[in-house]
Design a protein around this motif. Structure first.
Motif, PDB file in Angstrom:
ATOM      1  N   ALA A 190      20.100   0.666  82.880  1.00 27.19           N
ATOM      2  CA  ALA A 190      20.420   0.240  84.248  1.00 27.19           C
ATOM      3  C   ALA A 190      19.299   0.586  85.228  1.00 27.19           C
ATOM      4  CB  ALA A 190      21.726   0.876  84.698  1.00 27.19           C
ATOM      5  N   HIS A 191      18.197   1.120  84.723  1.00 27.25           N
ATOM      6  CA  HIS A 191      17.044   1.507  85.555  1.00 27.25           C
ATOM      7  C   HIS A 191      17.477   2.332  86.763  1.00 27.25           C
ATOM      8  CE1 HIS A 191      15.022  -1.471  83.107  1.00 27.25           C
ATOM      9  NE2 HIS A 191      15.920  -2.356  83.488  1.00 27.25           N
ATOM     10  N   LEU A 192      18.198   3.406  86.482  1.00 24.94           N
ATOM     11  CA  LEU A 192      18.759   4.179  87.586  1.00 24.94           C
ATOM     12  C   LEU A 192      17.708   4.969  88.371  1.00 24.94           C
ATOM     13  CD1 LEU A 192      22.151   5.524  86.156  1.00 24.94           C
ATOM     14  CD2 LEU A 192      21.681   3.448  87.450  1.00 24.94           C
ATOM     15  N   PHE A 193      16.681   5.462  87.676  1.00 28.12           N
ATOM     16  CA  PHE A 193      15.698   6.321  88.358  1.00 28.12           C
ATOM     17  C   PHE A 193      14.264   5.860  88.114  1.00 28.12           C
ATOM     18  CE2 PHE A 193      19.135   9.269  86.785  1.00 28.12           C
ATOM     19  CZ  PHE A 193      19.796   9.368  87.991  1.00 28.12           C
ATOM     20  N   ASN A 194      13.390   6.267  89.029  1.00 31.00           N
ATOM     21  CA  ASN A 194      11.956   6.054  88.831  1.00 31.00           C
ATOM     22  C   ASN A 194      11.258   7.413  88.802  1.00 31.00           C
ATOM     23  OD1 ASN A 194      12.066   3.146  89.003  1.00 31.00           O
ATOM     24  ND2 ASN A 194      12.541   3.468  91.174  1.00 31.00           N
ATOM     25  N   PRO A 195      10.166   7.506  88.050  1.00 26.97           N
ATOM     26  CA  PRO A 195       9.451   8.785  87.970  1.00 26.97           C
ATOM     27  C   PRO A 195       9.063   9.269  89.364  1.00 26.97           C
ATOM     28  CG  PRO A 195       8.547   7.235  86.382  1.00 26.97           C
ATOM     29  CD  PRO A 195       9.541   6.474  87.213  1.00 26.97           C
ATOM     30  N   GLY A 196       9.165  10.590  89.565  1.00 25.53           N
ATOM     31  CA  GLY A 196       8.748  11.173  90.829  1.00 25.53           C
ATOM     32  C   GLY A 196       9.834  11.216  91.894  1.00 25.53           C
ATOM     33  N   GLU A 197      10.981  10.619  91.621  1.00 20.37           N
ATOM     34  CA  GLU A 197      12.027  10.588  92.633  1.00 20.37           C
ATOM     35  C   GLU A 197      12.754  11.928  92.755  1.00 20.37           C
ATOM     36  OE1 GLU A 197      13.577   5.981  92.940  1.00 20.37           O
ATOM     37  OE2 GLU A 197      14.488   7.291  91.458  1.00 20.37           O
ATOM     38  N   THR A 198      13.258  12.175  93.959  1.00 23.08           N
ATOM     39  CA  THR A 198      14.115  13.338  94.174  1.00 23.08           C
ATOM     40  C   THR A 198      15.562  12.860  94.094  1.00 23.08           C
ATOM     41  OG1 THR A 198      12.475  14.290  95.655  1.00 23.08           O
ATOM     42  CG2 THR A 198      14.706  15.181  95.785  1.00 23.08           C
TER      43      THR A 198
END
Lengths: 528, 343, 101
Positions: B44-52
């Motif tokens: 579901a592509h919930l997160f991207n690298p580097g996100e808080t």
């Protein structure tokens, strides 16, 4: 966790304390005889007018049934469908002010063989129904569930529907019909003042399939009785049994309509029934087909359209009407008669909705209104009828093929894969590629062979007995659940198995010749 | 003879999975459970690298398991996320005090930063004080509406990119049933979405990584992992109508264990007829929070509390929004209607 | 002391299956100090007529949801439901509207 994260603030209408001996809200004179769903008290006479008017209003509003069209009434003997039959009689009778103008016939499906009834009981019921049907003067067809073992493969094909009639053609057809009737000086039903379009469609239909049920083996041959028993014995849960029965019944009705030249089928589902059906279908994973399963009209078969003219009546209104105006009906025990509450999903849902309705009188109408706002995921386009992949059993558009990766369907496949014997290195494989294999391997029948053997240990649900032929890939999400509840598919009627094999051969063939075919896309690329 | 694990085929199975019917040993169950959450996150592509990412932490089983699994996966698969715990203190004596202690221990155990935002500092009202004014019947409305915004405000204070919550498969399925029973077509359509879009100012995108995890398995995971969680229900009565939907879903699950996933599948594949009116989302003219009306629910409820007219936010009083915005007094008749605490 | 009363009870729509398949029952309720009401009648039916699965007919002190009641051919909701005082020769009908009966 606490669930109050959305704002649900409107109070539900609780049941009000009944008042005693009201006057009729309509005529203000008559003594009230019953309270209908809006909480209004009606006297006998006003209730009758209201009930009769509603039937014609429903048909008038939807403008689907054309004058002279042949309509098959599916009557189970129960209250709602018997009431529907009475309304058709009322509407076709000579002195009715707003006359109905179609030509009716009746079908009864005898399901006793699946519900454990004795031959004597079945014959008794049929004799009683025949008397009831004969009194109407309409042609009737008694079909036994055992006859599914004689059904031809064509039942499972949706025939592309007759060309759409232009807007306003309904009115013209009605005028034409009335004029013809005047010329002949008679307008009794059954004389067949056919709208040319209807006539054409029916001539086509009669050529569609030459195999007539009545001409085949005697309906309840011992062989087929045993076949049917074996079939239902192979279904492990009552939930799946009820679903299977519904599917087979529908196939018999559609086949009879086609071979006997009917273009519409009327089902007697009341709004109480439809509310239960809507909620149980959601629980059965049939969300994608809610609109066709519960709407006024159901066009999934293409040439034969199912309509549900009783959907505005509550079961209470129907029971009262039948009682007050002497409409005969018979109660025939079904699969879930006297069953405990949790015997099946359908049965549980009925108890739940009925219980909730007793506390909150707007329950049924609220659920019912929900159904009006729904639409099938892919609205059927008559021209693309052939190309949309349809479920082998329920003939609804498949909701499993192009499932998004982030979906309940996909998540279940992932869970199955992760719970089975794992090859050590598979744990290290990147997520995207494993997800791909899962999708292919477990959902497409063609890819299955190669997919599984190459990976060694069975990645396709090893806890299930391998099914031959593979039906899973041809079924929608919900019908897969039903088949999963069966010990094997060998006992299914031959037309289902043959059609499955035919579809597999076709897709195999398509795959084999695909490299030699230039599809449209490639043509364009080549041209540019 | 004990049943062997259907995955490794060697160890003794400790549970039967409701979703698939397989029997697994403890180790294989941990692995499968974590992998499934991982698959959900990836597909579901919930997160991207580097996100808080702020984890809505209540101290209950769902959010505790969520925090634990996200920490494990973030390390195992190098998501590159900065995780932190985000808690809301509603101000419910005897309930929140204890569960917040649990969250504080979680902070230590998982070595994740923790931020607690309280209703008192955000709205000037604790739930205890609200209950005193409105009684026990509608207090959950206040709590739910305020919590939604509290998480957002806390997230903005900490510059969080995304919030994730511990909603599990049972919660989602229950909401589908609930919306059918209420005929709420707009929510029916939205409620199965795994994440909310990041449109609109003042709203942080949310997601539910445990959307496909059964409550039963979450409890078992927490139990076998000996996770520290707080398991008392809120002391104020829960929503009665939701109770019906919940009881029905539990019955469905007992008849056919896959029913929870089946209901979610139904919800994901529903589609709404064209021409059915959907409310248009805008922003609250007072606080900027997302709202389909001139004033968001939270501001209306707050106004009601502050004016001593708690019914203002219960039921439909949209035509009064103009007066509230203009800080005009209500007529005596209007006040009389809103004052009665007979709800 | 009120005199005994005679009633005609009728079960339909599948409800009769819980009464040995018999639809019509001519019954006499014994005399008692209080007049008979519907609530007491249901207790009496449960104790004297029901053949099986009482929970499929009565739940709590009333009829199971989905079973309609008519008193002298009118909706019992108009007659005070459980508090209706039965009269000699009353006709009480129970119709199940449930699908599986």
């Amino acid at each position: 966790m606490c669930q109050v994260d959305e704002e649900y603030n409107e109070q539900l209408e609780k049941r009000t304390v009944p008042s005693v001996s009201q006057r009729c809200v309509k005529c203000k004179e008559g003594t009230a005889a019953l309270i209908i769903r809006a909480g209004d008290a009606f006297c006998r006479g006003c209730f009758k007018d209201y009930f009769v008017h509603k039937f014609r209003a429903m048909l008038g509003k939807n403008r689907l049934i054309f004058p002279g069209e042949r309509v098959l009434l599916a009557v189970s003997g129960g209250q709602a469908s018997s009431s529907m039959l009475a309304q058709v009689q009322e509407g076709l009778s000579r002195n009715a002010p707003k006359k109905l103008r179609f030509t009716p016939g009746i079908i009864y499906i005898d399901e006793g063989g699946a519900c454990g009834q004795s031959m004597e009981e079945r014959e008794g019921v049929i004799a009683e129904l025949e008397t009831m049907f004969r009194a109407t003067g309409y042609p009737f067809h008694i079909v036994h569930l055992e006859q599914v073992f004689d059904l031809p493969i064509s039942v499972l094909e949706a025939v592309s529907s007759a060309p759409q009639r232009p807007e306003g053609s309904y009115k013209a057809a009605v005028e034409q019909f009335v004029q013809n009737a005047r010329v002949k000086g008679s307008c009794s039903p059954g004389e067949g003042h056919m709208d040319p379009a209807v006539l054409d469609a029916q001539i086509q239909l009669s050529h569609l399939d030459t195999q007539d049920l009545a001409n085949g083996t005697p309906p309840s041959s011992l062989q087929h009785q045993q076949d049917l028993e074996r079939l239902f014995a192979s279904v492990r849960t009552l939930t799946a049994k009820e679903d299977m029965l519904q599917t087979l019944r529908q196939h018999l009705i559609v086949h009879t309509a086609r071979t006997k030249g009917y273009t519409k089928v009327m089902m007697g589902d009341s709004c109480s029934r439809l509310a239960v059906k809507l909620l149980s279908n959601i629980s059965l994973g049939r969300g994608a087909s809610l609109a066709v399963d519960t709407g006024f009209s159901d066009q999934r078969y293409g040439d034969v359209i199912i309509v549900r003219p009783m959907r505005d009546y509550s079961s209470k209104e129907i029971a009262f009407y039948n009682r007050m105006f002497g409409v005969p009906s018979i109660f025939i025990p079904g699969l879930d008669t006297k069953a405990p509450e949790k015997a099946s999903i359908q049965h549980l849902t009925e108890s739940f909705v009925t219980m909730l309705q007793a506390d909150f009188p707007s329950t049924v109408s609220t659920i019912y209104r929900t159904s009006e706002k729904l639409h099938t995921a892919r609205p059927p386009h008559s021209s693309e009828m052939e190309t949309v992949a349809k479920c082998l059993l329920c003939l609804c558009a498949l909701d499993t093929k192009e499932a998004e990766e982030a979906s309940a369907f996909h998540a279940t496949l992932v869970s199955e894969r992760l719970s089975e014997k794992r090859v050590p290195e598979s744990a290290q494989v990147g997520s995207a590629s494993t997800a791909d294999t899962v999708g292919q391997c477990c959902s497409s029948g063609v890819g299955q062979e190669g997919g599984c053997s190459s990976r060694g240990q069975g990645c396709c649900s090893s806890n299930l007995t391998p099914v031959t032929p593979d039906l899973k890939s041809l079924l929608c999400y919900s019908c897969r659940l039903t088949i999963k509840d069966m010990t094997g598919v060998e006992s299914l009627p031959p037309y289902i198995v043959s059609e499955a094999e035919r579809r597999h051969r076709r897709s195999q063939m398509k795959k084999e010749i695909s490299e030699f075919l230039l599809d449209d896309e490639e043509d364009e690329v080549a041209a540019s | 003879m004990p049943i062997l694990c259907s995955s490794c085929g060697q160890k003794r199975a400790v549970l039967k999975r409701p979703k698939t019917g397989h029997s697994l040993c403890k180790e294989c169950f941990f692995w499968a459970f974590e992998e499934e959450v991982h698959q959900t996150i990836v597909s579901a592509h919930l997160f991207n690298p580097g996100e808080t990412v702020g984890i809505g932490a209540s101290g209950g089983k769902d959010s505790t398991v969520l925090a634990h699994v996200l920490k494990v996966l973030n390390e195992r698969y190098n998501y590159g996320l900065k995780l932190l715990l985000l808690s809301v203190d509603e101000g419910i004596t005897g309930y929140r005090d204890d569960s917040l202690e649990t969250v504080k221990r979680n902070q230590q155990q998982y070595e994740l930063p923790l931020k607690i935002v309280s209703y008192e500092e955000l709205y000037g009202w604790t739930m205890d004080a609200i209950v005193k004014q409105v009684g026990l019947k509608n207090n959950c409305t206040f709590c739910g509406v305020f919590r939604r915004q509290a998480l957002d405000r806390g997230a903005m204070m900490l510059n969080v990119d995304k919030i994730c919550t511990g909603h599990n498969a049972d919660d989602v399925a229950e909401t589908v049933l609930m919306n059918v029973l209420r005929g709420d077509i707009a929510r029916l359509r939205r409620c199965t979405a795994i994440s909310t879009a990041s449109e609109g100012e003042g709203v942080v995108p949310r997601c539910k990584p445990l959307k496909y995890a059964y409550e039963k398995e979450i409890v078992l995971y927490a139990y076998f992992k000996k996770l520290d969680y707080f398991s008392t229900e809120c002391i104020y009565s829960p929503n009665a109508y939701r109770g019906y939907a919940r009881a029905f879903l539990k019955d469905l699950e007992s008849v056919r264990p896959s029913a929870i996933m089946d209901v979610i599948h139904s919800g994901e594949n529903l589609s709404v007829r064209e021409g059915v009116r959907m409310p248009v989302q805008g922003n609250c003219t007072r606080c900027g929070y997302i709202s389909s009306q001139a004033l968001c629910k939270s501001c209306v409820l707050l106004e009601g509390l502050n004016r001593g007219l708690p019914r203002l936010g219960i039921g439909k009083h949209h035509r009064l929004h103009g007066k509230i915005l203009a800080q005009e007094p209500l007529t005596q008749e209007e006040e009389r209607k809103l004052k009665a605490i007979d709800f | 002391m009120a005199a005994p009363i005679a009633l005609h009870l009728e079960f339909g729509g599948g409800a009769e299956l819980l009464f040995g398949g018999v639809k019509d029952h001519q019954v006499t309720l014994p005399g008692q100090s209080q007049p008979w009401d519907m609530k007491q009648l249901l207790v009496w039916i449960r104790g004297n007529l029901l053949k099986e699965r009482p929970e499929l007919f009565v739940q709590g002190d009333t009829v199971r949801p989905g079973i309609l009641v008519l008193i002298n051919d009118a909706d019992w909701e108009l007659m005070g439901e459980l508090s209706y005082e039965l009269q000699d020769q009353d006709n009480v009908v129970f119709i199940s509207t449930l699908h599986g009966g």
